[in-house]
Structure formats: C-alpha cells, structure tokens
Design a protein around this motif. Structure first.
Motif, mmCIF file in Angstrom:
data_model
loop_
_atom_site.group_PDB
_atom_site.id
_atom_site.type_symbol
_atom_site.label_atom_id
_atom_site.label_comp_id
_atom_site.label_asym_id
_atom_site.label_seq_id
_atom_site.Cartn_x
_atom_site.Cartn_y
_atom_site.Cartn_z
ATOM 1 N N THR A 5 32.782 -5.056 51.427
ATOM 2 C CA THR A 5 31.740 -4.654 50.494
ATOM 3 C C THR A 5 32.406 -4.161 49.233
ATOM 4 N N GLU A 6 31.622 -4.070 48.146
ATOM 5 C CA GLU A 6 32.169 -3.555 46.896
ATOM 6 C C GLU A 6 31.240 -2.514 46.318
ATOM 7 N N SER A 7 31.801 -1.376 45.882
ATOM 8 C CA SER A 7 31.027 -0.307 45.275
ATOM 9 C C SER A 7 31.510 -0.072 43.854
ATOM 10 N N ASP A 50 36.217 2.177 55.677
ATOM 11 C CA ASP A 50 35.294 3.106 56.326
ATOM 12 C C ASP A 50 35.402 2.948 57.834
ATOM 13 N N VAL A 57 35.734 -1.452 51.801
ATOM 14 C CA VAL A 57 34.944 -1.304 50.577
ATOM 15 C C VAL A 57 35.852 -1.333 49.351
ATOM 16 N N ASN A 103 26.249 -4.089 46.432
ATOM 17 C CA ASN A 103 25.494 -3.356 47.442
ATOM 18 C C ASN A 103 24.990 -2.020 46.912
ATOM 19 N N MET A 190 28.943 7.424 50.192
ATOM 20 C CA MET A 190 29.248 6.004 50.355
ATOM 21 C C MET A 190 28.529 5.405 51.566
ATOM 22 N N VAL A 194 26.863 1.338 51.742
ATOM 23 C CA VAL A 194 27.620 0.185 52.238
ATOM 24 C C VAL A 194 26.769 -0.813 53.021
ATOM 25 N N VAL A 310 28.820 -1.114 44.864
ATOM 26 C CA VAL A 310 29.201 -1.632 46.175
ATOM 27 C C VAL A 310 28.819 -3.101 46.251
#
Length: 312
Positions: A5-7, A50, A57, A103, A190, A194, A310
């Motif tokens: 995932t990307e935040s 995580d 992430v 996200n 976070m 996610v 995210v």
C-alpha cells in the motif's frame, strides 16, 4: 503474500510530515526540521512494514505549498505532484491503471498555531482541490504539537477547526485525529488507512482528460494567487521607480545602488512568476502519463514531491 500500500502526507511546512514518517520507519535518511524551514524539497519515499496487517506501506513525503525555500515555487510543487501521480498512468474507470491510486492521505496541522493564517488556508484549499470530494473519505486530518498547548487551549482550537476550517472536509467523510508524537500514535493513525479502498485523486482525472495543469481545479487556485502576486509586484515596482527617481534627483548614490539592487531582485521575481504561469497554462499530460507542453509540443521530464498518502 505481502500486500503493498502507499500513504501520502501533506500539510504546511513545519507540521511534522518527515517526523511522522521517521517515527514509523526509523529511516535516518529522512531529514527532520526543528523549525519552520522546510527540510523537504523533492519527493521522498520510505517503506513501513505493518506487522499487525502484514502490509508493506510506502510513505511519501513532499513539501508544503507555502514552502520556506526561495528556490521552489507553488508551480514547481504542483508540477511535481502531477508528474508523480500520472507516471505510467492509463485511465480505467475510477482507477488510474499503472498510475498511483491512493488508499489514504494524512494532512497535518499544528494545533499550537493560534490561528489559521493565509498560507495554511491556501494549503488546505489546494489540498481539497487536489483530492476531490470522493477522496476525502480516505483523508485523516491530523493535529500535531499538542505538547505545546494547554488542554483547554488545545480543545478550544480543535473544536474551532472542526466547526469551521475543517468542517467541509469532515462533512465529506474526512476524519480528524490527534497525534502525540509517539510511534504508537502514528501506527494507530496509519491502521485506519491501510485497508481503505484505493482511488484516484481529482487532479488525476482532470489530467487524464487532457486538461492543462493550469486549468485543473488546483492549478486554478495557483493562477488566482499569481494574479494577486502580479498586482503586488506592479505596485512595488512603481514605488521603487519613484524612490529611484527621488534618489537620482538628490544625488544619493548609495541609496540609488541599494534601490537598483532591490529592483533587479523584483524583476527576477516577476520574470519567474511569468514563467511559472506560462508553464501552468501549457503543460498537459499524454495518455501514458508523460508530461508534454501543449504549446509548443515539446516533452520533458520532471521530478516530483507530494504530502502523505496510502496507495495499493
């Protein structure tokens, strides 16, 4: 199988974007500032694993639009954001295939600020135009610097933010949370993002439709600011020319030299602003996500920076 995932973190300079990322990743390469001068001039990414969710992430740190450095403008930042988001993008319904579908986004704000000034309001306005209404449900409005205010003062400011400045975002689905500068607090924030469904930002849809950067909703805000800046520059130039004329008549060579230097700096600022406006009005993105100027048709590549979000 490890999910990715990307935040993305956003917010004015000095709100703690780099510090937040450092708490999660323990990445010593992230420069953390301790004043209001930005330590971030270009996009930087770090990975946080995580353990609870098993997600990896990617955290993205970018400078604020009110950046304190003189060598980077709002146009530079918006252009970098656009390039970053549109990289290798192909539109597929509500998602941008091959591009960056996010996200969640974290927008940081200092609760210690006694009022929301012009720069912070501009940042927030640009933020909203970049995101669009559909993205706001994936946004966390994170207040920082709680250790620098009393409980009474902090609670009062938090209530005012929720009922005024942040209200339109909260009504659209954004959530307001506190951050106490600790790693557990950062991880907790976070964890609410996610698992959010990834989506494209408003500006991505606009650019994918072939709209020039300056005609996007976010670009229009910067163009409006430029018009106000031009008025200010024109007034300052008129005042300088009058002072130069008076200094010449008075044979004050020292003052003339000083005013001439000020005039040169102002002319350079005016020229840079004109170049920025020209860049905004001519830069568009090809279907593959590569930037290309509409007039003339000359492609070029840019580096990018953004806030916190995210992305899957």
């Amino acid at each position: 199988m490890l999910r990715l995932t990307e935040s993305r973190l956003m917010g004015p300079t000095g709100t703690g974007k780099s510090t937040f990322i450092n708490l999660l990743t323990k990445d010593d390469n992230i420069r953390v500032g301790h004043d209001l001068e930005s330590q971030t001039t270009n996009i930087s990414t770090s990975v946080w694993h995580d353990e609870k969710s098993g997600l990896s992430v990617t955290l993205v740190d970018t400078p604020g639009f009110d950046d304190s450095r003189s060598d980077i403008t709002d146009t530079d930042i918006l252009q970098k954001i656009a390039d970053f988001l549109q990289e290798n993008s192909i539109s597929t319904g509500n998602l941008i295939s091959g591009g960056r579908n996010i996200n969640g986004i974290i927008y940081l704000h200092r609760i210690s600020d006694p009022r929301v000034g012009g720069a912070a309001k501009k940042n927030l306005r640009l933020f909203r135009e970049l995101c669009g209404e559909d993205m706001l449900r994936n946004v966390r409005l994170v207040t920082t610097n709680w250790d620098n205010v009393s409980d009474k003062e902090g609670n009062s400011r938090e209530a005012e933010l929720a009922s005024r400045i942040f209200k339109p975002l909260i009504d659209a689905g954004a959530k307001m949370v506190r951050h106490d500068k600790g790693p557990i607090s950062a991880q907790s924030i976070m964890s609410t993002l996610v698992h959010q469904e990834p989506t494209a930002m408003k500006i991505q849809g606009e650019l994918d439709a072939g709209i020039p950067l300056g005609d996007t909703s976010a670009g229009a805000v910067i163009i409006e600011e430029m018009k106000e800046l031009k008025k200010k520059h024109d007034e300052e130039m008129q005042d300088l020319l009058k002072e130069l004329q008076d200094a010449t008549m008075a044979n004050d060579e020292d003052l003339r030299a000083e005013l001439a230097e000020e005039r040169q700096k102002l002319e350079e600022s005016m020229a840079r602003a004109e170049q920025d406006q020209q860049r905004l009005t001519t830069l568009a993105y090809a279907p593959q996500g590569l930037p290309t100027e509409t007039l003339p048709q000359t492609p070029f590549k840019i580096t990018v920076d953004f806030g916190v979000g995210v992305e899957l």
